[in-house]
Design a protein around this motif. Structure first.
Motif: not given
Length: 224
Positions: A87-94
């Motif tokens: 879920k966290r990976l779905a909301s962050i930038s590089a």
């Protein structure tokens, strides 16, 4: 620039700058008398990094994120932990991702002869610019293949134990970058996942390599 000038730009103490230099987060470009000179590009790169109020991921969580982003199986986290991480990976930038996985290893720089590098490359899990000699890997990042500085992962303590035999000496300006791991389960097969290679490239001095690493992470995040 000097350590004090870097501290002013980064809004930290000179001691914090020296720690970042020791951990290879900043690059030393030379010395003037007793004054350490830092590579200005590396200082401004750190300045641009996203500052987050939350805590960085632990080494185990960082590697779980790197494996998930690379499409590989994670066996060391619970199902609920994996759900929260996805879920966290779905909301962050590089840029945010690179900052969150900062604790994935402890970085140290060394110098050594070409024969030392050849021996060392056999025991490291190559990553970042150290793996760009592989044409297939280089092409996957849109980079030209070619031998560069040696960079790879090793179990914590391995280098200290073998530094003398390998003819290595610790040097903040050295072209051998070793990322030491306390948590070695992810790299038992000696292969570094694509996402880890990408975030390591984001630490490179070359703008082209940093851009290639960031583009790959963005690609992997958007593919989820």
């Amino acid at each position: 620039m000097t350590t004090r000038e870097a501290a002013e730009i980064l809004e930290v103490t000179p001691e914090a700058v020296r720690k970042m230099l020791k951990n290879a987060r900043l690059e030393q470009s030379g010395v003037a008398g007793r004054t350490i000179l830092l590579d200005a590009a590396s200082v401004h790169r750190v300045k641009r990094e996203v500052k987050r109020s939350g805590r960085l991921w632990t080494e185990q969580t960082a590697w779980a994120a790197l494996f998930l982003l690379s499409g590989q199986k994670v066996t060391w986290l619970s199902s609920s932990e994996l759900w929260r991480l996805r879920k966290r990976l779905a909301s962050i930038s590089a840029e945010e991702f690179q900052q969150l996985v900062r604790n994935r290893a402890t970085s140290r720089r060394f110098r050594g002869s070409e024969s030392s590098k050849a021996k060392l490359s056999q025991v490291l899990a190559l990553t970042g610019i150290g793996v760009l000699g592989d044409t297939q890997v280089a092409n996957s990042f849109g980079l030209a293949a070619g031998a560069g500085a040696l960079e790879g992962y090793a179990k914590a303590g391995l280098i200290n134990k073998n530094a003398k035999r390998l003819g290595l000496r610790e040097d903040a300006t050295g072209d051998i970058l070793i990322r030491e791991l306390n948590f070695v389960l992810p790299l038992e097969d000696g292969q570094v996942p694509t996402a880890a290679i990408a975030v390591d490239l984001q630490d490179a001095l070359s703008t082209r390599e940093r851009s290639a690493g960031r583009a790959k992470i963005e690609e992997l995040l958007h593919a989820r």
